[in-house]
Design an enzyme around this catalytic site. Structure first.
Site, short mmCIF file in Angstrom:
data_model
loop_
_atom_site.label_atom_id
_atom_site.label_comp_id
_atom_site.label_asym_id
_atom_site.label_seq_id
_atom_site.Cartn_x
_atom_site.Cartn_y
_atom_site.Cartn_z
N SER A 170 -2.76 -5.78 -5.27
CA SER A 170 -1.16 -5.60 -4.67
C SER A 170 -0.63 -5.86 -5.57
CB SER A 170 -1.18 -6.27 -2.90
OG SER A 170 0.47 -5.30 -2.95
N SER A 176 3.48 -1.85 0.44
CA SER A 176 3.56 -2.91 1.42
C SER A 176 3.08 -4.03 0.56
CB SER A 176 3.15 -2.91 2.53
OG SER A 176 3.74 -3.85 4.13
N GLU A 177 3.85 -5.82 0.05
CA GLU A 177 2.67 -6.13 -0.86
C GLU A 177 1.58 -6.93 0.43
OE1 GLU A 177 5.42 -6.19 -0.44
OE2 GLU A 177 6.91 -8.70 -0.14
N ASN A 178 1.76 -6.57 1.07
CA ASN A 178 0.37 -7.51 1.96
C ASN A 178 -1.44 -6.14 1.94
OD1 ASN A 178 1.56 -5.34 3.42
ND2 ASN A 178 0.26 -6.30 5.81
#
Lengths: 231, 218
Positions: free
Chosen positions: B87, B45-47
């Site tokens: 990330s 998840s890019e967060n």
């Protein structure tokens, strides 16, 4: 150890002037500096530029600052959750710089790390590349992006100590560590403020050198945007 | 014609053991429901999370734990949390093997448009530009035609693009297609009950048809 503690949010943000260039941590409403935003709302300042991945929602987070017309410009990657934002943007009251999320993160990281520019593949061949230098490395084209640095960075952590060391929890970490490093004056609010020496030095996410002011936050709402459960 | 769930189910067959995968918002998120349990994969998840688990129960909800769509989530065993710069370092650095995302348009040379409709939608690109610029394998999940019936598989994108020459495969409600290195949509599979003629008619870009085109089974 240097003590960075200030009394509260009001004390921490009292000298932020009109026209200041700010960074605010958070992804959506997760990990945003709720207390500092609330204290800013009480100030009679305007023309702020805010670097933040998102722009809050209509009635919470940065959305509150927008509603009070305190913001001149947003630098963000995604702003889909805010009708007032869209209204101000389409009417020309608000300037917006939309940039790829990874580029935003790296520009802030570069600002804190003293790297004035870097090359990234993100945005090559798109309107993001307009007016920017490109260069080919090993057969692939990259775009030059500049650092971002702030007059004040407002960040939020889970725990912190009086020396300014910070520990984040879950995905509330997001942009907070890089923004802490990229602010000339970084204001950290924490859910739990402890005396220096009580946090394990091995587990610190943001070293206190990046934090100029720290305070014990209160009444965290931690609003959830998309409450999703399994049955 | 495939339902959204079937598009996700078909894409799940592309997943290989040991992959780190980023799923976009919408149909791509559904892919997680169809990945065979004997495959060991990790969802990014890019967060700032590797190891997205199922949605939480009411009791498990944690406001400090969300995915890139801002939905509450859980973590699987062995998860790792990191900041946004880290990330995207793992995304741009090529460590994420597979990116699955939605699109408004794809061109026959693999350009993708999915972030902006001038004058109408100005939400921003989020992490999409970083993802498509870097992933070694990009699969697009989308409807073959827009709501007004226009083909979304075009000679050139008409909307502002998100990335150039990056899409490898497209799964629509009508077909599975691959991008030819010299340009063109190679028709690989048909949805049940959908003819090659219908796909041809609804594909505005160059469609490459070689031999018998098998029908997908579910």
């Amino acid at each position: 150890m240097i003590n960075k503690t200030v009394k509260d949010a009001r004390e921490a943000v009292k000298d932020i002037p009109s026209g200041a260039f700010l960074m605010m941590g958070g992804f959506g409403l997760c990990g945003i500096p709720e207390n500092s935003i609330a204290a800013l709302l009480e100030r009679d300042i305007k023309d702020l530029t805010i670097v933040s991945n998102n722009a809050g929602v209509d009635d919470f987070g940065i959305g509150l600052l927008l509603k009070k017309r305190m913001v001149k410009k947003m630098i963000s990657s995604y702003v889909g959750e805010n009708a007032e934002f869209e209204r101000q943007l389409l009417s020309g009251e608000l300037e917006v710089d939309l940039i790829p999320q990874g580029t935003l993160a790296e520009r802030v990281r570069a600002g804190g790390a003293g790297i004035p520019a870097f090359f990234t593949p993100a945005g090559v061949g798109t309107e993001v590349a307009k007016g920017k230098e490109t260069r080919e490395f090993d057969g692939k084209v990259y775009l030059m992006e500049r650092w971002l640095r702030a007059d004040f960075s407002l960040v939020k952590a889970w725990k912190g100590d009086t020396a300014g060391n910070l520990v984040f929890k879950g995905t509330a970490r997001n942009f907070n560590p890089m923004m802490a490093a990229a602010g000339k004056i970084t204001i950290a609010e924490v859910e739990e403020l402890v005396p220096a020496g009580e946090l394990d030095p091995n587990q610190i996410h943001t070293p206190g050198i990046y934090v100029q002011r720290i305070f014990q936050g209160e009444n965290y709402e931690k609003r959830i945007e998309q409450r999703t459960t399994r049955s | 014609m495939l339902s959204k769930q079937q598009i996700a189910q078909r894409i799940a067959r592309e997943v290989k053991n040991g992959q780190y995968i980023n799923l976009g918002i919408g149909i791509p998120t559904l892919v997680a429901n169809y990945i065979p349990e004997d495959l060991e994969i990790v969802l990014q998840s890019e967060n700032g999370l590797l190891g997205i688990g199922p949605f939480p129960t009411e009791e498990e909800i944690d406001p400090d734990l969300i995915n890139a769509g801002k939905q509450t989530i859980t973590m699987v065993k062995g998860s790792a949390i990191f900041n946004s710069a880290e990330s995207f370092a793992m995304i741009r650095g090529g460590h994420v093997h597979l990116t699955i995302l939605g699109a408004m348009e794809v061109s026959e040379n693999g350009d993708i448009a999915n972030w902006k409709i001038p004058g109408k939608m100005v939400k921003g690109m989020g992490g999409a530009m970083d993802l498509v610029a870097s992933a070694e394998n990009i699969i697009v999940a989308m409807q073959h035609c827009s709501k007004s019936g226009d083909s979304k598989l075009l000679p050139e994108c008409s909307l502002p693009i998100t990335g150039i020459r990056c899409v490898k495969k497209i799964v629509t409600d009508l077909a599975v297609l691959e991008i030819h290195p010299d340009g063109g949509f190679i028709l690989k599979e048909r949805a049940p009950g959908v003819s090659v003629e219908e796909i041809q008619q609804k594909t505005a870009g160059k469609l490459i048809i070689e031999g018998e085109i098998p029908e997908m089974t579910f």
